[in-house]
Design a protein around this motif. Structure first.
Motif, PDB file in Angstrom:
ATOM      1  N   LEU A   1       3.152   6.427  -7.181  1.00 45.78           N
ATOM      2  CA  LEU A   1       2.291   7.330  -7.931  1.00 45.78           C
ATOM      3  C   LEU A   1       2.535   8.783  -7.555  1.00 45.78           C
ATOM      4  O   LEU A   1       2.529   9.671  -8.415  1.00 45.78           O
ATOM      5  CB  LEU A   1       0.822   6.965  -7.696  1.00 45.78           C
ATOM      6  N   LYS A   2       2.761   9.043  -6.283  1.00 40.86           N
ATOM      7  CA  LYS A   2       2.896  10.410  -5.793  1.00 40.86           C
ATOM      8  C   LYS A   2       4.213  11.063  -6.219  1.00 40.86           C
ATOM      9  O   LYS A   2       4.220  12.219  -6.667  1.00 40.86           O
ATOM     10  CB  LYS A   2       2.806  10.404  -4.275  1.00 40.86           C
ATOM     11  N   TYR A   3       5.314  10.319  -6.095  1.00 40.49           N
ATOM     12  CA  TYR A   3       6.620  10.941  -6.241  1.00 40.49           C
ATOM     13  C   TYR A   3       7.471  10.442  -7.413  1.00 40.49           C
ATOM     14  O   TYR A   3       8.312  11.190  -7.909  1.00 40.49           O
ATOM     15  CB  TYR A   3       7.436  10.754  -4.956  1.00 40.49           C
ATOM     16  N   ALA A   4       7.295   9.204  -7.843  1.00 39.42           N
ATOM     17  CA  ALA A   4       8.218   8.667  -8.854  1.00 39.42           C
ATOM     18  C   ALA A   4       7.552   7.693  -9.810  1.00 39.42           C
ATOM     19  O   ALA A   4       8.001   6.543  -9.943  1.00 39.42           O
ATOM     20  CB  ALA A   4       9.404   7.996  -8.161  1.00 39.42           C
ATOM     21  N   PRO A   5       6.495   8.103 -10.491  1.00 37.16           N
ATOM     22  CA  PRO A   5       5.859   7.182 -11.441  1.00 37.16           C
ATOM     23  C   PRO A   5       6.786   6.916 -12.621  1.00 37.16           C
ATOM     24  O   PRO A   5       7.175   7.836 -13.328  1.00 37.16           O
ATOM     25  CB  PRO A   5       4.595   7.938 -11.869  1.00 37.16           C
ATOM     26  N   GLY A   6       7.171   5.671 -12.795  1.00 32.79           N
ATOM     27  CA  GLY A   6       8.067   5.308 -13.880  1.00 32.79           C
ATOM     28  C   GLY A   6       7.492   4.183 -14.709  1.00 32.79           C
ATOM     29  O   GLY A   6       6.595   3.457 -14.280  1.00 32.79           O
ATOM     30  N   GLU A   7       8.029   4.035 -15.904  1.00 31.04           N
ATOM     31  CA  GLU A   7       7.506   3.029 -16.829  1.00 31.04           C
ATOM     32  C   GLU A   7       7.649   1.624 -16.277  1.00 31.04           C
ATOM     33  O   GLU A   7       6.836   0.749 -16.551  1.00 31.04           O
ATOM     34  CB  GLU A   7       8.232   3.141 -18.164  1.00 31.04           C
ATOM     35  N   GLN A   8       8.695   1.380 -15.454  1.00 28.59           N
ATOM     36  CA  GLN A   8       8.916   0.034 -14.947  1.00 28.59           C
ATOM     37  C   GLN A   8       7.795  -0.430 -14.027  1.00 28.59           C
ATOM     38  O   GLN A   8       7.590  -1.625 -13.840  1.00 28.59           O
ATOM     39  CB  GLN A   8      10.269  -0.080 -14.235  1.00 28.59           C
ATOM     40  N   GLY A   9       7.058   0.497 -13.440  1.00 32.65           N
ATOM     41  CA  GLY A   9       5.946   0.117 -12.575  1.00 32.65           C
ATOM     42  C   GLY A   9       4.774  -0.442 -13.345  1.00 32.65           C
ATOM     43  O   GLY A   9       3.972  -1.219 -12.815  1.00 32.65           O
ATOM     44  N   VAL A  10       4.663  -0.065 -14.634  1.00 33.67           N
ATOM     45  CA  VAL A  10       3.528  -0.497 -15.438  1.00 33.67           C
ATOM     46  C   VAL A  10       3.577  -1.994 -15.691  1.00 33.67           C
ATOM     47  O   VAL A  10       2.586  -2.705 -15.533  1.00 33.67           O
ATOM     48  CB  VAL A  10       3.476   0.268 -16.780  1.00 33.67           C
ATOM     49  N   ILE A  11       4.751  -2.486 -16.066  1.00 37.98           N
ATOM     50  CA  ILE A  11       4.839  -3.918 -16.375  1.00 37.98           C
ATOM     51  C   ILE A  11       4.651  -4.768 -15.132  1.00 37.98           C
ATOM     52  O   ILE A  11       4.094  -5.870 -15.184  1.00 37.98           O
ATOM     53  CB  ILE A  11       6.178  -4.246 -17.066  1.00 37.98           C
ATOM     54  N   ILE A  12       5.084  -4.257 -13.979  1.00 40.50           N
ATOM     55  CA  ILE A  12       4.849  -4.969 -12.722  1.00 40.50           C
ATOM     56  C   ILE A  12       3.356  -5.018 -12.432  1.00 40.50           C
ATOM     57  O   ILE A  12       2.821  -6.044 -11.999  1.00 40.50           O
ATOM     58  CB  ILE A  12       5.611  -4.302 -11.569  1.00 40.50           C
ATOM     59  N   GLY A  13       2.651  -3.903 -12.671  1.00 35.63           N
ATOM     60  CA  GLY A  13       1.204  -3.883 -12.467  1.00 35.63           C
ATOM     61  C   GLY A  13       0.488  -4.858 -13.377  1.00 35.63           C
ATOM     62  O   GLY A  13      -0.449  -5.544 -12.956  1.00 35.63           O
ATOM     63  N   ILE A  14       0.936  -4.949 -14.632  1.00 39.77           N
ATOM     64  CA  ILE A  14       0.308  -5.876 -15.579  1.00 39.77           C
ATOM     65  C   ILE A  14       0.523  -7.319 -15.153  1.00 39.77           C
ATOM     66  O   ILE A  14      -0.406  -8.134 -15.117  1.00 39.77           O
ATOM     67  CB  ILE A  14       0.862  -5.650 -16.999  1.00 39.77           C
ATOM     68  N   LEU A  15       1.779  -7.658 -14.802  1.00 45.20           N
ATOM     69  CA  LEU A  15       2.078  -9.025 -14.383  1.00 45.20           C
ATOM     70  C   LEU A  15       1.356  -9.380 -13.088  1.00 45.20           C
ATOM     71  O   LEU A  15       0.785 -10.474 -12.956  1.00 45.20           O
ATOM     72  CB  LEU A  15       3.590  -9.191 -14.197  1.00 45.20           C
TER      73      LEU A  15
ATOM     74  N   VAL B   1       0.834  -1.206   0.000  1.00 45.09           N
ATOM     75  CA  VAL B   1       0.000   0.000   0.000  1.00 45.09           C
ATOM     76  C   VAL B   1       0.868   1.254   0.000  1.00 45.09           C
ATOM     77  O   VAL B   1       0.675   2.167  -0.816  1.00 45.09           O
ATOM     78  CB  VAL B   1      -0.938   0.016   1.229  1.00 45.09           C
ATOM     79  N   MET B   2       1.830   1.310   0.907  1.00 45.30           N
ATOM     80  CA  MET B   2       2.663   2.500   1.032  1.00 45.30           C
ATOM     81  C   MET B   2       3.519   2.721  -0.207  1.00 45.30           C
ATOM     82  O   MET B   2       3.668   3.858  -0.680  1.00 45.30           O
ATOM     83  CB  MET B   2       3.560   2.381   2.271  1.00 45.30           C
ATOM     84  N   PHE B   3       4.056   1.655  -0.760  1.00 43.72           N
ATOM     85  CA  PHE B   3       4.934   1.820  -1.908  1.00 43.72           C
ATOM     86  C   PHE B   3       4.156   2.214  -3.159  1.00 43.72           C
ATOM     87  O   PHE B   3       4.614   3.068  -3.927  1.00 43.72           O
ATOM     88  CB  PHE B   3       5.717   0.538  -2.166  1.00 43.72           C
ATOM     89  N   SER B   4       3.004   1.584  -3.395  1.00 41.26           N
ATOM     90  CA  SER B   4       2.220   1.941  -4.582  1.00 41.26           C
ATOM     91  C   SER B   4       1.729   3.383  -4.501  1.00 41.26           C
ATOM     92  O   SER B   4       1.626   4.069  -5.521  1.00 41.26           O
ATOM     93  CB  SER B   4       1.042   0.974  -4.758  1.00 41.26           C
ATOM     94  N   TRP B   5       1.451   3.867  -3.272  1.00 48.96           N
ATOM     95  CA  TRP B   5       1.078   5.272  -3.093  1.00 48.96           C
ATOM     96  C   TRP B   5       2.278   6.172  -3.394  1.00 48.96           C
ATOM     97  O   TRP B   5       2.167   7.150  -4.138  1.00 48.96           O
ATOM     98  CB  TRP B   5       0.598   5.519  -1.663  1.00 48.96           C
ATOM     99  N   GLY B   6       3.430   5.850  -2.810  1.00 50.37           N
ATOM    100  CA  GLY B   6       4.621   6.658  -3.026  1.00 50.37           C
ATOM    101  C   GLY B   6       5.078   6.651  -4.471  1.00 50.37           C
ATOM    102  O   GLY B   6       5.558   7.670  -4.992  1.00 50.37           O
TER     103      GLY B   6
END
Length: 322
Positions: free
Chosen positions: A160-174, A153-158
Protein backbone atom coordinates in the motif's frame (compact mmCIF):
# COMPACT_ATOMS: atom_id res chain seq x y z
CA UNK A 1 29.74 10.45 12.27
CA UNK A 2 27.67 13.50 11.42
CA UNK A 3 27.77 12.55 7.73
CA UNK A 4 26.57 9.01 8.43
CA UNK A 5 23.73 10.29 10.63
CA UNK A 6 22.70 12.70 7.90
CA UNK A 7 22.59 9.89 5.32
CA UNK A 8 20.63 7.69 7.74
CA UNK A 9 18.08 10.44 8.40
CA UNK A 10 17.70 11.06 4.67
CA UNK A 11 17.03 7.37 4.04
CA UNK A 12 14.46 7.22 6.84
CA UNK A 13 12.78 10.38 5.56
CA UNK A 14 12.62 8.81 2.12
CA UNK A 15 10.88 5.72 3.49
CA UNK A 16 8.25 7.97 5.08
CA UNK A 17 7.13 9.18 1.64
CA UNK A 18 4.90 6.78 -0.25
CA UNK A 19 3.03 6.91 -3.53
CA UNK A 20 0.28 9.15 -2.17
CA UNK A 21 0.36 11.82 0.52
CA UNK A 22 -3.19 10.98 1.57
CA UNK A 23 -2.18 7.36 2.26
CA UNK A 24 0.81 8.66 4.24
CA UNK A 25 -1.59 10.43 6.60
CA UNK A 26 -3.58 7.28 7.45
CA UNK A 27 -3.24 5.27 10.67
CA UNK A 28 0.04 3.28 10.79
CA UNK A 29 1.06 4.57 7.36
CA UNK A 30 3.16 7.65 8.20
CA UNK A 31 6.47 5.73 8.22
CA UNK A 32 7.77 2.18 8.78
CA UNK A 33 8.19 2.85 12.51
CA UNK A 34 4.55 2.18 13.64
CA UNK A 35 4.11 -1.11 11.77
CA UNK A 36 7.61 -2.31 12.70
CA UNK A 37 6.76 -1.56 16.35
CA UNK A 38 3.55 -3.61 16.09
CA UNK A 39 5.44 -6.55 14.60
CA UNK A 40 8.23 -6.38 17.20
CA UNK A 41 5.70 -6.29 20.06
CA UNK A 42 3.91 -9.26 18.48
CA UNK A 43 7.14 -11.26 18.16
CA UNK A 44 8.25 -10.40 21.69
CA UNK A 45 4.93 -11.52 23.15
CA UNK A 46 4.40 -14.78 21.22
CA UNK A 47 8.03 -15.90 21.43
CA UNK A 48 9.11 -14.75 24.88
CA UNK A 49 6.82 -12.67 27.10
CA UNK A 50 3.63 -14.70 26.58
CA UNK A 51 5.12 -18.19 27.10
CA UNK A 52 7.01 -16.98 30.19
CA UNK A 53 3.85 -15.41 31.62
CA UNK A 54 1.80 -18.59 31.02
CA UNK A 55 4.53 -20.98 32.17
CA UNK A 56 3.11 -21.61 35.65
CA UNK A 57 -0.49 -20.70 34.89
CA UNK A 58 -3.43 -22.71 33.66
CA UNK A 59 -4.47 -22.31 30.01
CA UNK A 60 -7.00 -19.54 29.47
CA UNK A 61 -10.56 -20.53 28.62
CA UNK A 62 -11.18 -18.38 25.55
CA UNK A 63 -14.16 -20.20 24.07
CA UNK A 64 -16.51 -17.20 23.90
CA UNK A 65 -13.79 -14.82 22.79
CA UNK A 66 -12.69 -17.16 20.02
CA UNK A 67 -16.23 -17.71 18.77
CA UNK A 68 -16.81 -13.95 18.65
CA UNK A 69 -13.39 -13.34 17.10
CA UNK A 70 -13.95 -15.86 14.32
CA UNK A 71 -17.49 -14.57 13.71
CA UNK A 72 -16.06 -11.06 13.36
CA UNK A 73 -13.42 -12.34 10.93
CA UNK A 74 -16.13 -13.94 8.79
CA UNK A 75 -18.13 -10.70 8.62
CA UNK A 76 -15.02 -8.59 8.00
CA UNK A 77 -13.91 -10.89 5.17
CA UNK A 78 -17.36 -10.78 3.56
CA UNK A 79 -17.31 -6.98 3.67
CA UNK A 80 -13.79 -6.75 2.22
CA UNK A 81 -14.56 -9.21 -0.56
CA UNK A 82 -17.75 -7.39 -1.52
CA UNK A 83 -16.13 -3.94 -1.39
CA UNK A 84 -13.10 -5.01 -3.45
CA UNK A 85 -15.25 -6.47 -6.21
CA UNK A 86 -17.49 -3.41 -6.29
CA UNK A 87 -14.76 -0.75 -6.22
CA UNK A 88 -12.04 -2.33 -8.38
CA UNK A 89 -11.63 -2.96 -12.10
CA UNK A 90 -10.10 -6.39 -11.76
CA UNK A 91 -12.05 -7.99 -14.59
CA UNK A 92 -11.20 -5.10 -16.88
CA UNK A 93 -7.51 -5.53 -16.10
CA UNK A 94 -7.64 -9.25 -16.83
CA UNK A 95 -9.33 -8.97 -20.22
CA UNK A 96 -7.78 -5.75 -21.47
CA UNK A 97 -4.95 -6.13 -23.99
CA UNK A 98 -2.22 -4.59 -21.85
CA UNK A 99 -4.00 -4.48 -18.48
CA UNK A 100 -4.28 -0.72 -18.89
CA UNK A 101 -6.61 0.90 -16.37
CA UNK A 102 -7.35 4.60 -16.17
CA UNK A 103 -8.61 5.87 -12.82
CA UNK A 104 -9.64 9.19 -11.43
CA UNK A 105 -8.16 10.50 -8.20
CA UNK A 106 -11.27 9.41 -6.30
CA UNK A 107 -11.11 5.90 -7.76
CA UNK A 108 -7.46 5.58 -6.79
CA UNK A 109 -8.25 6.61 -3.21
CA UNK A 110 -11.06 4.04 -3.10
CA UNK A 111 -8.57 1.37 -4.19
CA UNK A 112 -6.02 2.52 -1.61
CA UNK A 113 -8.70 2.54 1.08
CA UNK A 114 -9.55 -1.09 0.34
CA UNK A 115 -5.86 -1.98 0.51
CA UNK A 116 -5.60 -0.30 3.91
CA UNK A 117 -8.50 -2.32 5.33
CA UNK A 118 -6.87 -5.46 3.95
CA UNK A 119 -3.59 -4.49 5.63
CA UNK A 120 -5.39 -3.83 8.91
CA UNK A 121 -7.05 -7.25 8.71
CA UNK A 122 -3.55 -8.73 8.82
CA UNK A 123 -2.91 -6.81 12.03
CA UNK A 124 -6.07 -8.38 13.47
CA UNK A 125 -4.89 -11.82 12.32
CA UNK A 126 -1.98 -11.55 14.76
CA UNK A 127 -4.49 -12.47 17.47
CA UNK A 128 -4.43 -16.03 16.10
CA UNK A 129 -0.99 -16.60 17.62
CA UNK A 130 -1.86 -14.67 20.76
CA UNK A 131 -4.71 -17.08 21.43
CA UNK A 132 -2.36 -20.04 20.93
CA UNK A 133 -0.01 -18.64 23.58
CA UNK A 134 -2.75 -17.82 26.12
CA UNK A 135 -4.21 -21.31 25.69
CA UNK A 136 -0.69 -22.82 26.04
CA UNK A 137 -0.79 -24.34 22.57
CA UNK A 138 2.87 -23.48 22.10
CA UNK A 139 3.41 -26.38 19.70
CA UNK A 140 1.20 -24.50 17.24
CA UNK A 141 3.40 -21.40 17.41
CA UNK A 142 5.67 -22.76 14.70
CA UNK A 143 8.31 -20.84 12.80
CA UNK A 144 6.21 -20.93 9.64
CA UNK A 145 3.09 -19.72 11.46
CA UNK A 146 4.91 -16.72 12.96
CA UNK A 147 6.79 -16.03 9.74
CA UNK A 148 3.60 -16.06 7.70
CA UNK A 149 1.81 -13.56 9.94
CA UNK A 150 4.87 -11.33 10.15
CA UNK A 151 5.61 -11.24 6.43
CA UNK A 152 1.94 -10.73 5.55
CA UNK A 153 1.67 -7.66 7.77
CA UNK A 154 4.90 -6.14 6.49
CA UNK A 155 4.22 -6.91 2.85
CA UNK A 156 0.62 -5.65 2.82
CA UNK A 157 1.86 -2.42 4.45
CA UNK A 158 4.69 -2.04 1.93
CA UNK A 159 2.34 -2.83 -0.96
CA UNK A 160 0.00 0.00 0.00
CA UNK A 161 2.78 2.43 0.90
CA UNK A 162 5.13 2.04 -2.05
CA UNK A 163 3.74 -0.12 -4.87
CA UNK A 164 -0.04 -0.50 -4.98
CA UNK A 165 -0.78 -2.47 -8.13
CA UNK A 166 -3.84 -4.01 -9.69
CA UNK A 167 -2.51 -7.54 -9.12
CA UNK A 168 -2.87 -7.07 -5.37
CA UNK A 169 -6.61 -6.56 -5.69
CA UNK A 170 -7.40 -10.00 -7.04
CA UNK A 171 -5.22 -11.60 -4.36
CA UNK A 172 -7.16 -9.66 -1.72
CA UNK A 173 -10.47 -10.82 -3.18
CA UNK A 174 -9.42 -14.47 -3.34
CA UNK A 175 -7.83 -14.39 0.12
CA UNK A 176 -10.86 -12.72 1.69
CA UNK A 177 -13.14 -15.27 0.04
CA UNK A 178 -11.13 -18.16 1.46
CA UNK A 179 -11.06 -16.48 4.88
CA UNK A 180 -14.86 -16.43 4.92
CA UNK A 181 -14.88 -20.22 4.71
CA UNK A 182 -11.80 -20.72 6.89
CA UNK A 183 -12.88 -18.58 9.83
CA UNK A 184 -16.40 -20.02 9.70
CA UNK A 185 -14.79 -23.44 10.09
CA UNK A 186 -12.71 -22.21 13.04
CA UNK A 187 -15.77 -20.57 14.60
CA UNK A 188 -17.68 -23.86 14.57
CA UNK A 189 -14.61 -25.73 15.88
CA UNK A 190 -14.25 -23.22 18.73
CA UNK A 191 -17.84 -23.85 19.83
CA UNK A 192 -16.80 -27.19 21.33
CA UNK A 193 -16.44 -30.93 20.58
CA UNK A 194 -20.19 -31.41 20.26
CA UNK A 195 -20.14 -29.37 17.03
CA UNK A 196 -17.20 -31.12 15.42
CA UNK A 197 -19.40 -33.70 13.74
CA UNK A 198 -20.42 -30.84 11.44
CA UNK A 199 -16.82 -30.32 10.34
CA UNK A 200 -16.71 -33.24 7.94
CA UNK A 201 -15.89 -30.80 5.14
CA UNK A 202 -12.43 -29.96 6.54
CA UNK A 203 -10.85 -31.81 3.61
CA UNK A 204 -12.69 -29.62 1.14
CA UNK A 205 -11.56 -26.47 2.94
CA UNK A 206 -7.96 -27.46 2.24
CA UNK A 207 -8.92 -28.07 -1.40
CA UNK A 208 -10.36 -24.56 -1.60
CA UNK A 209 -7.12 -23.15 -0.23
CA UNK A 210 -5.18 -25.04 -2.90
CA UNK A 211 -7.51 -23.73 -5.62
CA UNK A 212 -6.87 -20.21 -4.32
CA UNK A 213 -3.11 -20.63 -4.80
CA UNK A 214 -3.58 -22.09 -8.29
CA UNK A 215 -5.78 -19.15 -9.32
CA UNK A 216 -3.32 -16.61 -7.88
CA UNK A 217 -0.39 -18.27 -9.64
CA UNK A 218 -2.30 -18.44 -12.92
CA UNK A 219 -3.26 -14.78 -12.67
CA UNK A 220 0.32 -13.70 -11.91
CA UNK A 221 1.69 -15.69 -14.84
CA UNK A 222 -0.95 -14.09 -17.06
CA UNK A 223 0.10 -10.64 -15.85
CA UNK A 224 3.72 -11.43 -16.68
CA UNK A 225 2.93 -12.97 -20.07
CA UNK A 226 0.80 -10.02 -21.20
CA UNK A 227 3.45 -7.52 -20.13
CA UNK A 228 0.97 -5.65 -17.96
CA UNK A 229 1.92 -2.20 -16.77
CA UNK A 230 2.15 -3.29 -13.15
CA UNK A 231 5.05 -3.39 -10.65
CA UNK A 232 7.23 -6.31 -11.84
CA UNK A 233 8.92 -6.81 -8.46
CA UNK A 234 5.50 -7.20 -6.86
CA UNK A 235 4.52 -9.81 -9.43
CA UNK A 236 7.72 -11.83 -8.89
CA UNK A 237 7.23 -11.73 -5.11
CA UNK A 238 3.66 -12.98 -5.42
CA UNK A 239 4.72 -15.79 -7.75
CA UNK A 240 7.52 -16.94 -5.43
CA UNK A 241 5.36 -16.99 -2.30
CA UNK A 242 2.45 -18.63 -4.09
CA UNK A 243 4.65 -21.48 -5.31
CA UNK A 244 6.00 -22.05 -1.79
CA UNK A 245 2.56 -22.19 -0.19
CA UNK A 246 1.10 -24.21 -3.03
CA UNK A 247 3.77 -26.84 -2.38
CA UNK A 248 3.30 -26.81 1.39
CA UNK A 249 -0.48 -27.00 1.29
CA UNK A 250 -0.36 -29.62 -1.44
CA UNK A 251 2.02 -31.67 0.70
CA UNK A 252 -0.32 -31.27 3.68
CA UNK A 253 -3.27 -32.47 1.61
CA UNK A 254 -1.37 -35.46 0.24
CA UNK A 255 0.03 -36.53 3.63
CA UNK A 256 -3.21 -36.02 5.52
CA UNK A 257 -5.84 -37.33 3.14
CA UNK A 258 -3.99 -39.69 0.82
CA UNK A 259 -1.13 -41.46 2.55
CA UNK A 260 -1.53 -40.85 6.26
CA UNK A 261 1.54 -41.00 8.47
CA UNK A 262 4.65 -42.72 7.19
CA UNK A 263 6.74 -45.22 9.16
CA UNK A 264 10.51 -44.93 9.26
CA UNK A 265 13.06 -47.74 9.32
CA UNK A 266 12.83 -48.04 13.12
CA UNK A 267 9.09 -48.64 12.96
CA UNK A 268 8.15 -45.30 14.45
CA UNK A 269 5.63 -42.91 13.00
CA UNK A 270 7.34 -40.35 10.79
CA UNK A 271 6.96 -36.61 11.01
CA UNK A 272 6.55 -35.95 7.33
CA UNK A 273 3.31 -34.04 7.91
CA UNK A 274 4.73 -31.60 10.44
CA UNK A 275 5.91 -29.07 7.86
CA UNK A 276 2.66 -29.17 5.95
CA UNK A 277 0.64 -28.93 9.16
CA UNK A 278 2.67 -25.86 10.04
CA UNK A 279 1.65 -24.39 6.70
CA UNK A 280 -2.01 -24.91 7.61
CA UNK A 281 -1.43 -23.16 10.92
CA UNK A 282 0.34 -20.38 9.06
CA UNK A 283 -2.93 -19.57 7.36
CA UNK A 284 -4.35 -18.69 10.77
CA UNK A 285 -5.47 -22.20 11.73
CA UNK A 286 -7.48 -22.18 14.92
CA UNK A 287 -9.60 -25.29 14.47
CA UNK A 288 -9.22 -28.88 15.59
CA UNK A 289 -6.68 -31.18 14.02
CA UNK A 290 -7.51 -34.89 13.75
CA UNK A 291 -5.27 -37.15 15.82
CA UNK A 292 -4.73 -40.89 16.02
CA UNK A 293 -4.90 -43.11 19.04
CA UNK A 294 -1.87 -45.24 19.96
CA UNK A 295 -3.66 -48.43 19.05
CA UNK A 296 -4.13 -47.26 15.46
CA UNK A 297 -0.87 -45.45 14.82
CA UNK A 298 0.20 -47.88 12.08
CA UNK A 299 -3.00 -47.57 10.08
CA UNK A 300 -5.41 -44.85 9.14
CA UNK A 301 -8.21 -44.58 11.71
CA UNK A 302 -11.76 -45.16 10.66
CA UNK A 303 -14.18 -42.24 11.12
CA UNK A 304 -15.75 -43.94 14.12
CA UNK A 305 -12.38 -44.11 15.93
CA UNK A 306 -11.19 -40.61 15.08
CA UNK A 307 -10.61 -38.22 17.97
CA UNK A 308 -10.35 -34.48 18.16
CA UNK A 309 -8.52 -32.03 20.37
CA UNK A 310 -10.92 -30.04 22.49
CA UNK A 311 -10.26 -26.33 21.88
CA UNK A 312 -11.28 -25.50 25.43
CA UNK A 313 -8.51 -27.58 26.98
CA UNK A 314 -10.76 -30.41 28.07
CA UNK A 315 -9.69 -34.01 27.74
CA UNK A 316 -9.56 -35.56 24.30
CA UNK A 317 -12.95 -36.98 23.48
CA UNK A 318 -13.62 -39.54 20.73
CA UNK A 319 -16.52 -38.59 18.55
CA UNK A 320 -18.39 -40.70 16.05
CA UNK A 321 -18.86 -38.95 12.77
CA UNK A 322 -22.31 -39.09 11.27
Amino acid sequence: MTTYMKIFNERISGLATGVDETVDSWFLMSSPAPVVTVVLVYLAFVLKIGPEYMKNRKPKDLKRIMVLYNAFQVCYSIWMCRTSIRESNVMASIFSKKCEINRTREQNLALYSGAWFYFFSKIIDLLDTTFFVLRKKNNQVSFLHVYHHTITVMFSWGYLKYAPGEQGVIIGILNSGVHIIMYFYYMVAAMGPQYQKYLWWKKYMTSIQLIQFVLILGYMLLVGAKGCNMPKTLTFFFVGNTIIFLYLFGNFYRKTYRKGKSIDSNGSVGTGTSLAQSALRAAGGMGCMPIQSKSSQFSMPTPAKQSYIDLNNNSVKPMKLD
